[in-house]
Enzyme design. Sequence first.
Site, PDB file in Angstrom:
ATOM      1  N   HIS A  47       8.649  -5.735  39.213  1.00  0.00           N
ATOM      2  CA  HIS A  47      10.111  -5.646  39.311  1.00  0.00           C
ATOM      3  C   HIS A  47      10.646  -4.200  39.236  1.00  0.00           C
ATOM      4  O   HIS A  47      10.100  -3.349  38.555  1.00  0.00           O
ATOM      5  CB  HIS A  47      10.749  -6.462  38.180  1.00  0.00           C
ATOM      6  CG  HIS A  47      10.408  -5.905  36.825  1.00  0.00           C
ATOM      7  ND1 HIS A  47      11.179  -4.942  36.209  1.00  0.00           N
ATOM      8  CD2 HIS A  47       9.357  -6.126  36.010  1.00  0.00           C
ATOM      9  CE1 HIS A  47      10.637  -4.630  35.055  1.00  0.00           C
ATOM     10  NE2 HIS A  47       9.523  -5.328  34.908  1.00  0.00           N
ATOM     11  N   HIS A  51       1.024   4.410  50.968  1.00  0.00           N
ATOM     12  CA  HIS A  51      -0.057   3.416  51.081  1.00  0.00           C
ATOM     13  C   HIS A  51      -0.455   2.981  49.677  1.00  0.00           C
ATOM     14  O   HIS A  51      -0.940   3.800  48.886  1.00  0.00           O
ATOM     15  CB  HIS A  51      -1.256   4.017  51.809  1.00  0.00           C
ATOM     16  CG  HIS A  51      -2.363   3.030  52.060  1.00  0.00           C
ATOM     17  ND1 HIS A  51      -3.453   3.328  52.829  1.00  0.00           N
ATOM     18  CD2 HIS A  51      -2.552   1.746  51.645  1.00  0.00           C
ATOM     19  CE1 HIS A  51      -4.265   2.277  52.879  1.00  0.00           C
ATOM     20  NE2 HIS A  51      -3.744   1.313  52.157  1.00  0.00           N
TER      21      HIS A  51
HETATM   22  C1  LIG Z   1      -9.243  10.874  44.703  1.00  0.00           C
HETATM   23  C2  LIG Z   1      -9.876  11.097  46.028  1.00  0.00           C
HETATM   24  C3  LIG Z   1      -8.790  11.107  47.124  1.00  0.00           C
HETATM   25  C4  LIG Z   1     -10.519  12.493  45.892  1.00  0.00           C
HETATM   26  O1  LIG Z   1     -10.952  12.987  47.075  1.00  0.00           O
HETATM   27  P1  LIG Z   1     -11.339  14.548  47.159  1.00  0.00           P
HETATM   28  O2  LIG Z   1     -10.127  15.394  46.990  1.00  0.00           O
HETATM   29  O3  LIG Z   1     -12.089  14.668  48.444  1.00  0.00           O
HETATM   30  O4  LIG Z   1     -12.213  14.827  45.882  1.00  0.00           O
HETATM   31  P2  LIG Z   1     -13.775  14.990  45.732  1.00  0.00           P
HETATM   32  O5  LIG Z   1     -14.497  13.815  46.304  1.00  0.00           O
HETATM   33  O6  LIG Z   1     -14.127  16.359  46.233  1.00  0.00           O
HETATM   34  O7  LIG Z   1     -13.933  14.950  44.150  1.00  0.00           O
HETATM   35  C5  LIG Z   1     -13.367  15.946  43.319  1.00  0.00           C
HETATM   36  C6  LIG Z   1     -13.652  15.557  41.891  1.00  0.00           C
HETATM   37  O8  LIG Z   1     -12.919  14.387  41.529  1.00  0.00           O
HETATM   38  C7  LIG Z   1     -13.820  13.338  41.122  1.00  0.00           C
HETATM   39  N1  LIG Z   1     -13.297  12.082  41.682  1.00  0.00           N
HETATM   40  C8  LIG Z   1     -13.065  11.790  42.966  1.00  0.00           C
HETATM   41  N2  LIG Z   1     -12.539  10.573  43.083  1.00  0.00           N
HETATM   42  C9  LIG Z   1     -12.451  10.078  41.848  1.00  0.00           C
HETATM   43  C10 LIG Z   1     -11.976   8.843  41.348  1.00  0.00           C
HETATM   44  N3  LIG Z   1     -11.471   7.924  42.146  1.00  0.00           N
HETATM   45  N4  LIG Z   1     -12.007   8.655  40.011  1.00  0.00           N
HETATM   46  C11 LIG Z   1     -12.507   9.599  39.175  1.00  0.00           C
HETATM   47  N5  LIG Z   1     -12.968  10.803  39.615  1.00  0.00           N
HETATM   48  C12 LIG Z   1     -12.935  11.037  40.934  1.00  0.00           C
HETATM   49  C13 LIG Z   1     -15.174  13.713  41.717  1.00  0.00           C
HETATM   50  O9  LIG Z   1     -16.226  13.151  40.980  1.00  0.00           O
HETATM   51  C14 LIG Z   1     -15.130  15.207  41.626  1.00  0.00           C
HETATM   52  O10 LIG Z   1     -15.388  15.582  40.286  1.00  0.00           O
HETATM   53  P3  LIG Z   1     -16.162  16.958  39.910  1.00  0.00           P
HETATM   54  O11 LIG Z   1     -15.283  18.057  40.436  1.00  0.00           O
HETATM   55  O12 LIG Z   1     -16.248  16.900  38.434  1.00  0.00           O
HETATM   56  O13 LIG Z   1     -17.472  16.857  40.622  1.00  0.00           O
HETATM   57  C15 LIG Z   1     -10.917  10.024  46.423  1.00  0.00           C
HETATM   58  O14 LIG Z   1     -12.152  10.202  45.716  1.00  0.00           O
HETATM   59  C16 LIG Z   1     -10.425   8.615  46.166  1.00  0.00           C
HETATM   60  O15 LIG Z   1     -10.567   8.034  45.070  1.00  0.00           O
HETATM   61  N6  LIG Z   1      -9.765   8.056  47.203  1.00  0.00           N
HETATM   62  C17 LIG Z   1      -9.217   6.708  47.163  1.00  0.00           C
HETATM   63  C18 LIG Z   1      -9.884   5.884  48.255  1.00  0.00           C
HETATM   64  C19 LIG Z   1      -9.293   4.498  48.357  1.00  0.00           C
HETATM   65  O16 LIG Z   1      -9.025   3.820  47.394  1.00  0.00           O
HETATM   66  N7  LIG Z   1      -9.072   4.083  49.599  1.00  0.00           N
HETATM   67  C20 LIG Z   1      -8.513   2.775  49.872  1.00  0.00           C
HETATM   68  C21 LIG Z   1      -8.390   2.584  51.358  1.00  0.00           C
HETATM   69  S1  LIG Z   1      -7.765   1.037  51.791  1.00  0.00           S
END
Ligand SMILES: CC(C)(COP(=O)(O)OP(=O)(O)OC[C@H]1O[C@@H](n2cnc3c(N)ncnc32)[C@H](O)[C@@H]1OP(=O)(O)O)[C@@H](O)C(=O)NCCC(=O)NCCS
Length: 221
Positions: free
Chosen positions: A136, A145
């Site tokens: 709510h 998204h």
């Molecule tokens: C958050 C996110 C956007 C980060 O992407 P990024 O900027 O490319 O980051 P990286 O993969 O380079 O990771 C950077 C750091 O964050 C950490 N990290 C990335 N995603 C994380 C998450 N979801 N939770 C916790 N830590 C995360 C990595 O382990 C890394 O840590 P480090 O620096 O200690 O090694 C991505 O990992 C994510 O979670 N995307 C969501 C995807 C999703 O749900 N899609 C749905 C589609 S329908």
Amino acid sequence: MKFAVIGYGGHSKVICELILSQKGNEIIGYFDDKFEEIRLIENTYFGPVLSAKRMADYFHEIKFVIAIGNNKARKAIANKLDILEKYYATVIHKSAIISPTAKIGNGSVVMPNSVINADTEIGLHAIINTGSIIEHDSIVGDFVHVSPGVTLTGAVHLDEGVSIGAGSTIIPNRKVGKWSVIGAGATVINDIPAFCTAVGVPARISKVNEEEGELIDKHSI
Ligand SMILES: CC(C)(COP(=O)(O)OP(=O)(O)OC[C@H]1O[C@@H](n2cnc3c(N)ncnc32)[C@H](O)[C@@H]1OP(=O)(O)O)[C@@H](O)C(=O)NCCC(=O)NCCS
């Protein structure tokens, strides 16, 4: 209802199935820049994005939907097409539960098993993905998204272009600033400023994307 679907990738597949699951709906064309020129194949048009505009001349009461999961790309295409918002469909799966007091903007899609509760406002071209809960009084901006399995508890505010990763939770009365990204599985307990990435439980800022944010604003892509 006749639909023109913009985008021909994975997200588009899901939206097309959703459109076609409703009786009387028909997709007359798919428009994506992976098609170089407009072609008619077995009564369905395939053409580049801008050719979608011509469909409005051929078909009365046609509705458009931008079926692209990436928020920036969705906004860029909406700007490029420059079609009046009233010509965009709001696509809602029949299994979604929507409060009669919720408002959902044109071009937005609500996937199966989502719940949208009282006095929420969803903007234009937003995606409320499978099984997410918008509680709510929440406000979801344009081009947001909300990924599968997200819970926005009461009175959460997501500004334009925000992306909430799958399975995340945001506690009540918190705000995520424009174009910020929340990682999958995060729990947001503080406000998150604009143009940041935040991950973890509790969510902490892992990156500031300000330059990218300025570009989005300047060129309105
Ligand atoms: C958050 C996110 C956007 C980060 O992407 P990024 O900027 O490319 O980051 P990286 O993969 O380079 O990771 C950077 C750091 O964050 C950490 N990290 C990335 N995603 C994380 C998450 N979801 N939770 C916790 N830590 C995360 C990595 O382990 C890394 O840590 P480090 O620096 O200690 O090694 C991505 O990992 C994510 O979670 N995307 C969501 C995807 C999703 O749900 N899609 C749905 C589609 S329908």
